[in-house]
Design a protein around this motif. Sequence first.
Motif, short mmCIF file in Angstrom:
data_model
loop_
_atom_site.label_atom_id
_atom_site.label_comp_id
_atom_site.label_asym_id
_atom_site.label_seq_id
_atom_site.Cartn_x
_atom_site.Cartn_y
_atom_site.Cartn_z
N TYR A 1 2.64 11.36 7.76
CA TYR A 1 2.44 10.07 7.10
C TYR A 1 2.46 8.93 8.12
O TYR A 1 1.70 7.97 8.00
CB TYR A 1 3.47 9.85 6.00
CG TYR A 1 3.25 10.80 4.84
CD1 TYR A 1 2.01 10.85 4.20
CD2 TYR A 1 4.24 11.65 4.39
CE1 TYR A 1 1.77 11.73 3.15
CE2 TYR A 1 4.03 12.54 3.36
CZ TYR A 1 2.78 12.57 2.73
OH TYR A 1 2.56 13.45 1.70
N TRP B 1 -5.95 5.90 3.26
CA TRP B 1 -6.61 4.98 2.32
C TRP B 1 -8.13 5.16 2.33
O TRP B 1 -8.88 4.19 2.37
CB TRP B 1 -6.23 3.53 2.61
CG TRP B 1 -6.28 2.62 1.44
CD1 TRP B 1 -6.72 2.90 0.18
CD2 TRP B 1 -5.85 1.25 1.39
NE1 TRP B 1 -6.58 1.80 -0.63
CE2 TRP B 1 -6.06 0.78 0.09
CE3 TRP B 1 -5.31 0.38 2.34
CZ2 TRP B 1 -5.74 -0.53 -0.29
CZ3 TRP B 1 -5.00 -0.92 1.96
CH2 TRP B 1 -5.21 -1.37 0.66
N GLN C 1 1.89 4.84 -3.32
CA GLN C 1 1.93 6.29 -3.13
C GLN C 1 3.33 6.79 -3.53
O GLN C 1 4.24 6.83 -2.71
CB GLN C 1 1.61 6.62 -1.66
CG GLN C 1 0.21 6.12 -1.27
CD GLN C 1 -0.04 6.11 0.23
OE1 GLN C 1 -0.15 7.15 0.84
NE2 GLN C 1 -0.11 4.92 0.81
N ARG D 1 -2.91 13.72 -0.56
CA ARG D 1 -1.92 12.70 -0.18
C ARG D 1 -2.26 12.08 1.17
O ARG D 1 -2.07 10.88 1.37
CB ARG D 1 -0.52 13.31 -0.17
CG ARG D 1 -0.06 13.63 -1.58
CD ARG D 1 1.31 14.27 -1.63
NE ARG D 1 1.71 14.40 -3.03
CZ ARG D 1 2.94 14.71 -3.43
NH1 ARG D 1 3.89 14.95 -2.54
NH2 ARG D 1 3.21 14.78 -4.71
N LEU D 2 -2.76 12.89 2.07
CA LEU D 2 -3.15 12.33 3.39
C LEU D 2 -4.36 11.42 3.24
O LEU D 2 -4.47 10.40 3.93
CB LEU D 2 -3.43 13.45 4.38
CG LEU D 2 -2.19 14.26 4.78
CD1 LEU D 2 -2.60 15.41 5.70
CD2 LEU D 2 -1.14 13.37 5.45
N THR E 1 -4.71 13.72 12.33
CA THR E 1 -3.42 14.02 11.69
C THR E 1 -3.33 15.50 11.33
O THR E 1 -2.32 16.15 11.62
CB THR E 1 -3.21 13.14 10.44
OG1 THR E 1 -3.17 11.77 10.84
CG2 THR E 1 -1.92 13.50 9.71
N ALA F 1 -2.99 8.32 2.20
CA ALA F 1 -2.23 7.67 3.29
C ALA F 1 -3.16 6.93 4.24
O ALA F 1 -2.85 5.82 4.68
CB ALA F 1 -1.38 8.70 4.04
N ARG G 1 0.83 -1.21 0.00
CA ARG G 1 0.00 0.00 0.00
C ARG G 1 0.87 1.26 0.00
O ARG G 1 0.58 2.22 -0.72
CB ARG G 1 -0.94 -0.02 1.21
CG ARG G 1 -1.77 1.22 1.37
CD ARG G 1 -2.67 1.48 0.16
NE ARG G 1 -3.17 2.86 0.15
CZ ARG G 1 -3.59 3.51 -0.92
NH1 ARG G 1 -3.60 2.92 -2.12
NH2 ARG G 1 -4.00 4.75 -0.83
N TRP H 1 4.88 9.45 -4.00
CA TRP H 1 5.57 10.51 -3.26
C TRP H 1 6.21 10.00 -1.96
O TRP H 1 6.99 10.69 -1.34
CB TRP H 1 4.62 11.68 -2.97
CG TRP H 1 3.32 11.23 -2.40
CD1 TRP H 1 3.02 11.02 -1.09
CD2 TRP H 1 2.14 10.89 -3.14
NE1 TRP H 1 1.73 10.56 -0.96
CE2 TRP H 1 1.16 10.48 -2.20
CE3 TRP H 1 1.80 10.89 -4.50
CZ2 TRP H 1 -0.12 10.07 -2.58
CZ3 TRP H 1 0.53 10.47 -4.87
CH2 TRP H 1 -0.41 10.08 -3.92
#
Lengths: 196, 196
Positions: free
Chosen positions: A142, B34, A68, B28-29, B184, B32, A64, A70
């Motif tokens: 992250y 998902w 991503q 992106r988060l 987050t 992350a 997973r 990045w």
Amino acid sequence: EHPEQIPGYTYGTDAASDAPLTMEELDRLKEAVWLTADDEQALREAAGILADQADDMVTAYRARLHEQPWLAPYSGHPDGTPNPEYGAASKPRFDRWIIDACTRPLDQDWLNYQYEIGLRHTKAKKNKTDNADSADQIPLRYLLSFTAVVIATARDYLGAKGASAEQVDRMHSAFTKSVMLHVTVWTRAYVDPANW
Amino acid sequence: EHPEQIPGYTYGTDAASDAPLTMEELDRLKEAVWLTADDEQALREAAGILADQADDMVTAYRARLHEQPWLAPYSGHPDGTPNPEYGAASKPRFDRWIIDACTRPLDQDWLNYQYEIGLRHTKAKKNKTDNADSADQIPLRYLLSFTAVVIATARDYLGAKGASAEQVDRMHSAFTKSVMLHVTVWTRAYVDPANW
Ligand code: HEM
Ligand code: HEM
């Protein structure tokens, strides 16, 4: 089976960093995640179910993460090209963490090694154990956000060996608390102590 | 029902802080944690189940926080004595967050208000909305560790209206991801941007 033979796994040894946290603070965090005696029992039961799935779980997490692009510089080379040696070297320790998260007593050795794992995600110690040239820090956001994947995906693994739905609920709740306790302690390495 | 009437709830208004995060970072988060399209659908379904339980959920969270005397100065007066006015003033916003976490689109307004909620747990903005004299910052470690309770206890609320076990699994997984995404983003207010 023989964690002391995992390269770089320094749990319970002097090579693990001394955590700048007291046992009293750990007790309070344990209360904050609400880890009860029944949760600790449920974690022992979860250990039996997860032990031979830990390697698959970490393989799935990494698959997973690899979706991503990045994030590639953090586990690969700085330009994002793969570094299978680094992945292979750190994987047995990650696998072992799953067992540890279900079985280790919450004592000073636990505290020290969790602090060490936090450091190994930051500039302080990332790459050093495996002599890798990867990006030198996983951004905290992250680490935290990916925790959702670790928690949410655990349910199917906990249910894979025939436990009743009620038992899976119980183990999943305990595992959620354990994961958040671990990750919370890891964040200490990222944050000004005045804010942590 | 009429969130715009909740005192201090500035979602979607100019009074909410501008988040120092881009929409690309938010995407992106979202990857992350998902959060998939199916999760977003499951959250909409969860909203229907949780809406009239949100107040009870927050009551239960606070009851649990109150069992931890060392946390009292953060929601009470600085000496730990209770401040029911402060609790009553902030509760409707906390209740509303549960609905928002299941229904709000992940856009710039979302980003701004989540950043605002983070600030409201830190020295930057805690106490200001309700004019309270409470301790001026919730330590990050308690914010993070208590997330386990929010996630673990959600399951019973999601199951309280007769949804099938499979549906509860689906909603619980989506809720877990949504909570971690929110928390987050909140942590941004606590952490040096270079480490976040
Ligand atoms: C909840 C989320 C995460 C968990 C549970 C986790 C867990 C772990 C564990 C247990 C280790 C082994 C530590 C040791 O014993 O040496 C480790 C190392 C590592 N993790 Fe994570 N991790 C998480 C997030 C991430 C993310 C998001 C990335 C990449 C973007 C990442 C990349 C790595 C790397 C590269 C190492 C090797 C670090 C070193 O050089 O020593 N981890 N992780
Ligand atoms: C995952 C954990 C937590 C969640 C989901 C959460 C959620 C929230 C939300 C949604 C609000 C309202 C923000 C607004 O719209 O103004 C709020 C405010 C507040 N929370 Fe938390 N919180 C968490 C942890 C904590 C902890 C651990 C404490 C106390 C030890 C705490 C104490 C407060 C207080 C005192 C306020 C009012 C802040 C102000 O003065 O504006 N929270 N929280």
